[in-house]
Design a protein around this motif. Structure first.
Motif, PDB file in Angstrom:
ATOM      1  N   LYS A 183     -16.134 -42.406 -58.965  1.00 56.00           N
ATOM      2  CA  LYS A 183     -16.579 -43.785 -59.133  1.00 56.00           C
ATOM      3  C   LYS A 183     -15.542 -44.616 -59.887  1.00 56.00           C
ATOM      4  O   LYS A 183     -15.276 -45.777 -59.557  1.00 56.00           O
ATOM      5  CB  LYS A 183     -17.922 -43.821 -59.860  1.00 56.00           C
ATOM      6  CG  LYS A 183     -19.073 -43.293 -59.049  1.00 56.00           C
ATOM      7  CD  LYS A 183     -20.368 -43.385 -59.820  1.00 56.00           C
ATOM      8  CE  LYS A 183     -21.554 -42.878 -59.007  1.00 56.00           C
ATOM      9  NZ  LYS A 183     -22.814 -42.973 -59.776  1.00 56.00           N
ATOM     10  N   ARG A 184     -14.955 -44.022 -60.912  1.00 55.18           N
ATOM     11  CA  ARG A 184     -13.962 -44.747 -61.702  1.00 55.18           C
ATOM     12  C   ARG A 184     -12.713 -45.071 -60.880  1.00 55.18           C
ATOM     13  O   ARG A 184     -12.160 -46.173 -60.971  1.00 55.18           O
ATOM     14  CB  ARG A 184     -13.585 -43.908 -62.929  1.00 55.18           C
ATOM     15  CG  ARG A 184     -12.641 -44.620 -63.864  1.00 55.18           C
ATOM     16  CD  ARG A 184     -12.337 -43.770 -65.080  1.00 55.18           C
ATOM     17  NE  ARG A 184     -11.419 -44.447 -65.969  1.00 55.18           N
ATOM     18  CZ  ARG A 184     -10.923 -43.931 -67.097  1.00 55.18           C
ATOM     19  NH1 ARG A 184     -11.295 -42.690 -67.458  1.00 55.18           N
ATOM     20  NH2 ARG A 184     -10.099 -44.633 -67.827  1.00 55.18           N
ATOM     21  N   SER A 185     -12.284 -44.099 -60.069  1.00 54.44           N
ATOM     22  CA  SER A 185     -11.101 -44.349 -59.238  1.00 54.44           C
ATOM     23  C   SER A 185     -11.373 -45.442 -58.209  1.00 54.44           C
ATOM     24  O   SER A 185     -10.514 -46.286 -57.938  1.00 54.44           O
ATOM     25  CB  SER A 185     -10.669 -43.061 -58.548  1.00 54.44           C
ATOM     26  OG  SER A 185     -11.685 -42.615 -57.671  1.00 54.44           O
ATOM     27  N   LYS A 186     -12.568 -45.478 -57.622  1.00 57.58           N
ATOM     28  CA  LYS A 186     -12.922 -46.521 -56.676  1.00 57.58           C
ATOM     29  C   LYS A 186     -12.947 -47.890 -57.341  1.00 57.58           C
ATOM     30  O   LYS A 186     -12.481 -48.893 -56.776  1.00 57.58           O
ATOM     31  CB  LYS A 186     -14.278 -46.224 -56.043  1.00 57.58           C
ATOM     32  CG  LYS A 186     -14.241 -45.059 -55.068  1.00 57.58           C
ATOM     33  CD  LYS A 186     -15.607 -44.844 -54.445  1.00 57.58           C
ATOM     34  CE  LYS A 186     -15.583 -43.677 -53.455  1.00 57.58           C
ATOM     35  NZ  LYS A 186     -16.917 -43.476 -52.845  1.00 57.58           N
TER      36      LYS A 186
ATOM     37  N   LYS B 122     -21.334 -25.558 -63.344  1.00 62.95           N
ATOM     38  CA  LYS B 122     -21.276 -26.193 -62.033  1.00 62.95           C
ATOM     39  C   LYS B 122     -21.825 -27.618 -62.055  1.00 62.95           C
ATOM     40  O   LYS B 122     -21.263 -28.542 -61.452  1.00 62.95           O
ATOM     41  CB  LYS B 122     -22.052 -25.350 -61.025  1.00 62.95           C
ATOM     42  CG  LYS B 122     -21.379 -24.036 -60.672  1.00 62.95           C
ATOM     43  CD  LYS B 122     -22.211 -23.259 -59.665  1.00 62.95           C
ATOM     44  CE  LYS B 122     -21.530 -21.923 -59.320  1.00 62.95           C
ATOM     45  NZ  LYS B 122     -22.344 -21.167 -58.338  1.00 62.95           N
ATOM     46  N   LYS B 123     -22.969 -27.796 -62.770  1.00 63.30           N
ATOM     47  CA  LYS B 123     -23.562 -29.142 -62.865  1.00 63.30           C
ATOM     48  C   LYS B 123     -22.623 -30.107 -63.601  1.00 63.30           C
ATOM     49  O   LYS B 123     -22.451 -31.264 -63.206  1.00 63.30           O
ATOM     50  CB  LYS B 123     -24.920 -29.070 -63.568  1.00 63.30           C
ATOM     51  CG  LYS B 123     -25.985 -28.365 -62.747  1.00 63.30           C
ATOM     52  CD  LYS B 123     -27.296 -28.338 -63.514  1.00 63.30           C
ATOM     53  CE  LYS B 123     -28.382 -27.646 -62.696  1.00 63.30           C
ATOM     54  NZ  LYS B 123     -29.674 -27.606 -63.418  1.00 63.30           N
ATOM     55  N   LEU B 124     -22.021 -29.598 -64.707  1.00 66.53           N
ATOM     56  CA  LEU B 124     -21.093 -30.454 -65.457  1.00 66.53           C
ATOM     57  C   LEU B 124     -19.882 -30.849 -64.612  1.00 66.53           C
ATOM     58  O   LEU B 124     -19.436 -31.997 -64.627  1.00 66.53           O
ATOM     59  CB  LEU B 124     -20.648 -29.752 -66.735  1.00 66.53           C
ATOM     60  CG  LEU B 124     -21.691 -29.625 -67.844  1.00 66.53           C
ATOM     61  CD1 LEU B 124     -21.147 -28.773 -68.998  1.00 66.53           C
ATOM     62  CD2 LEU B 124     -22.096 -30.993 -68.362  1.00 66.53           C
ATOM     63  N   LEU B 125     -19.334 -29.883 -63.885  1.00 63.60           N
ATOM     64  CA  LEU B 125     -18.179 -30.185 -63.031  1.00 63.60           C
ATOM     65  C   LEU B 125     -18.534 -31.170 -61.926  1.00 63.60           C
ATOM     66  O   LEU B 125     -17.756 -32.075 -61.597  1.00 63.60           O
ATOM     67  CB  LEU B 125     -17.629 -28.890 -62.431  1.00 63.60           C
ATOM     68  CG  LEU B 125     -16.944 -27.930 -63.423  1.00 63.60           C
ATOM     69  CD1 LEU B 125     -16.573 -26.628 -62.719  1.00 63.60           C
ATOM     70  CD2 LEU B 125     -15.699 -28.578 -64.029  1.00 63.60           C
ATOM     71  N   ALA B 126     -19.723 -31.020 -61.339  1.00 57.69           N
ATOM     72  CA  ALA B 126     -20.151 -31.943 -60.282  1.00 57.69           C
ATOM     73  C   ALA B 126     -20.326 -33.354 -60.833  1.00 57.69           C
ATOM     74  O   ALA B 126     -19.920 -34.355 -60.215  1.00 57.69           O
ATOM     75  CB  ALA B 126     -21.450 -31.444 -59.648  1.00 57.69           C
ATOM     76  N   ALA B 127     -20.967 -33.438 -62.044  1.00 56.62           N
ATOM     77  CA  ALA B 127     -21.152 -34.758 -62.656  1.00 56.62           C
ATOM     78  C   ALA B 127     -19.811 -35.396 -63.016  1.00 56.62           C
ATOM     79  O   ALA B 127     -19.604 -36.605 -62.849  1.00 56.62           O
ATOM     80  CB  ALA B 127     -22.036 -34.625 -63.895  1.00 56.62           C
ATOM     81  N   LEU B 128     -18.877 -34.567 -63.546  1.00 58.43           N
ATOM     82  CA  LEU B 128     -17.551 -35.080 -63.900  1.00 58.43           C
ATOM     83  C   LEU B 128     -16.799 -35.565 -62.665  1.00 58.43           C
ATOM     84  O   LEU B 128     -16.133 -36.620 -62.693  1.00 58.43           O
ATOM     85  CB  LEU B 128     -16.763 -33.979 -64.617  1.00 58.43           C
ATOM     86  CG  LEU B 128     -15.372 -34.372 -65.125  1.00 58.43           C
ATOM     87  CD1 LEU B 128     -15.464 -35.508 -66.125  1.00 58.43           C
ATOM     88  CD2 LEU B 128     -14.678 -33.163 -65.747  1.00 58.43           C
ATOM     89  N   ASP B 129     -16.887 -34.788 -61.558  1.00 56.14           N
ATOM     90  CA  ASP B 129     -16.246 -35.227 -60.320  1.00 56.14           C
ATOM     91  C   ASP B 129     -16.821 -36.555 -59.815  1.00 56.14           C
ATOM     92  O   ASP B 129     -16.086 -37.442 -59.344  1.00 56.14           O
ATOM     93  CB  ASP B 129     -16.399 -34.161 -59.237  1.00 56.14           C
ATOM     94  CG  ASP B 129     -15.592 -32.903 -59.561  1.00 56.14           C
ATOM     95  OD1 ASP B 129     -14.628 -33.028 -60.343  1.00 56.14           O
ATOM     96  OD2 ASP B 129     -15.926 -31.826 -59.027  1.00 56.14           O
ATOM     97  N   GLU B 130     -18.149 -36.696 -59.948  1.00 57.14           N
ATOM     98  CA  GLU B 130     -18.785 -37.939 -59.501  1.00 57.14           C
ATOM     99  C   GLU B 130     -18.333 -39.131 -60.335  1.00 57.14           C
ATOM    100  O   GLU B 130     -18.040 -40.216 -59.816  1.00 57.14           O
ATOM    101  CB  GLU B 130     -20.307 -37.767 -59.568  1.00 57.14           C
ATOM    102  CG  GLU B 130     -21.069 -38.961 -59.005  1.00 57.14           C
ATOM    103  CD  GLU B 130     -22.569 -38.733 -59.051  1.00 57.14           C
ATOM    104  OE1 GLU B 130     -23.310 -39.679 -58.676  1.00 57.14           O
ATOM    105  OE2 GLU B 130     -22.989 -37.623 -59.461  1.00 57.14           O
ATOM    106  N   VAL B 131     -18.240 -38.918 -61.670  1.00 56.87           N
ATOM    107  CA  VAL B 131     -17.791 -40.005 -62.556  1.00 56.87           C
ATOM    108  C   VAL B 131     -16.347 -40.389 -62.251  1.00 56.87           C
ATOM    109  O   VAL B 131     -15.986 -41.574 -62.184  1.00 56.87           O
ATOM    110  CB  VAL B 131     -17.955 -39.580 -64.031  1.00 56.87           C
ATOM    111  CG1 VAL B 131     -17.299 -40.597 -64.961  1.00 56.87           C
ATOM    112  CG2 VAL B 131     -19.427 -39.440 -64.375  1.00 56.87           C
ATOM    113  N   LEU B 132     -15.485 -39.407 -62.071  1.00 54.70           N
ATOM    114  CA  LEU B 132     -14.078 -39.690 -61.790  1.00 54.70           C
ATOM    115  C   LEU B 132     -13.906 -40.400 -60.443  1.00 54.70           C
ATOM    116  O   LEU B 132     -13.059 -41.302 -60.300  1.00 54.70           O
ATOM    117  CB  LEU B 132     -13.279 -38.378 -61.807  1.00 54.70           C
ATOM    118  CG  LEU B 132     -13.126 -37.698 -63.173  1.00 54.70           C
ATOM    119  CD1 LEU B 132     -12.431 -36.353 -63.018  1.00 54.70           C
ATOM    120  CD2 LEU B 132     -12.363 -38.589 -64.137  1.00 54.70           C
TER     121      LEU B 132
END
Length: 333
Positions: free
Chosen positions: A66-69, A54-64
């Protein structure tokens, strides 16, 4: 045997039976401490793995996210804010406002030309491209303001073009007439100035009966007022001099002509051609001096160019003239 029994109990605890007085009864289930510890450890491990996922998925979602923005901010330009156009603006189409500006422009230019002391009627013709600039500016403004959502008012454009063309034709015609009148005025003015100056300088040089000055200025189309100082090499000035009295020889006639030519050279007036004449009851003299080269001739060379007519019996010609007049009267009656 004891180890084998323990192993069987661990693998199949539910299937073990006991023989108690001939009655077969099921043995109660018993969980060993080793099996319970392993199960708890496995469940705990699974929970930890799920939490890490869950932590990895949340961190990955946050990175993606930020990158899309960041990509959107770099590659997608922000939509410019446009001013709101008043309702009904440009409803009549491009060209209507330009028509009003062209009318004002042409009116101001014509007023300036008419009230100028030295009017230049070609000025509207020279400034006429500004009308095309006004129409172009209106088209560009509507393109930016409405993002291409506009129409062109064809009648206004046609009226503007007809106004500009008509104004240019009118100005060319007015300039032609004005320049012609101004040239005639300048010719008469300069001729009068030359006559006045000639009278002051030449009245004691020779016995002059009449002097005629003809000036033809080179038309430059400016319509400016010119005086004697404006004479140039490409202007034509013709002087006709008629001597008074009786001149008895071509030499004396040529001497008087040379004095007149030198007098104009002394006054600084560039004369193109000279025409000299003298008439008396018995002698008629004529001399034509054309161009600068002939004006440099000496008196002896000018004498060779003099046309001399000698009338020996003048009374004969007078009687002949009277006879012609009587015959004409009879034919009329």
């Amino acid at each position: 045997m004891e180890n084998e029994n323990n192993t069987q109990t661990l693998e199949k605890p539910d299937e073990q039976t006991q023989n108690n007085g001939g009655i077969i009864t099921e043995a109660p289930k018993q969980e060993t401490p080793i099996y319970g510890e392993k199960t708890a450890e496995i469940e705990k491990r699974q929970l930890e793995i799920e939490e890490q996922d869950k932590k990895l998925l949340a961190a990955l979602d946050e990175v993606l996210e930020k990158r899309s923005k960041r990509i959107q901010s770099e590659h997608i330009a922000p939509i410019p804010k446009t001013k709101k156009i008043p309702r009904g603006f440009g409803k009549k189409g491009v060209g209507f406002i330009s028509l009003g500006l062209i009318l004002i422009f042409l009116g101001v230019v014509l007023i300036g030309c008419l009230f100028s002391p030295e009017p230049n009627f070609l000025l509207p013709l020279k400034l006429s491209p500004i009308c095309a600039v006004l129409i172009g500016l209106e088209i560009l403004f509507n393109q930016v303001a409405t993002r291409g959502n506009f129409r062109i008012n064809i009648p206004s454009i046609i009226i503007s073009a007809l106004l500009v063309v008509g104004c240019c034709v009118m100005c060319v015609t007015m300039n032609k007439n004005f320049s012609k009148q101004k040239e005639e005025y300048n010719n008469r003015t300069i001729a009068a100035q030359i006559y006045e100056k000639s009278y002051k300088e030449l009245r004691y040089v020779a016995d002059i009966e009449s002097l005629d000055v003809q000036v033809d200025l080179n038309p430059d189309g400016t319509g400016k007022t010119k005086g004697l100082e404006a004479l140039s090499a490409d202007d034509y000035v013709n002087i006709t001099v008629k001597f008074a009295g009786v001149i008895d020889s071509p030499k004396k006639f040529a001497s008087n002509c040379k004095k007149i030519i030198d007098g104009y050279r002394f006054m600084g007036i560039n004369v193109t051609n000279f025409y000299f004449e003298n008439e008396s009851p018995y002698h008629t003299y004529n001399l034509t001096v054309e161009g600068k080269y002939v004006q440099e001739y000496s008196e002896s060379k000018l004498e060779e160019l003099v046309t001399h007519i000698y009338i020996e019996n003048m009374s004969y010609f007078e009687d002949l003239k009277d006879l012609d007049e009587d015959s004409e009267e009879k034919s009329d009656s």
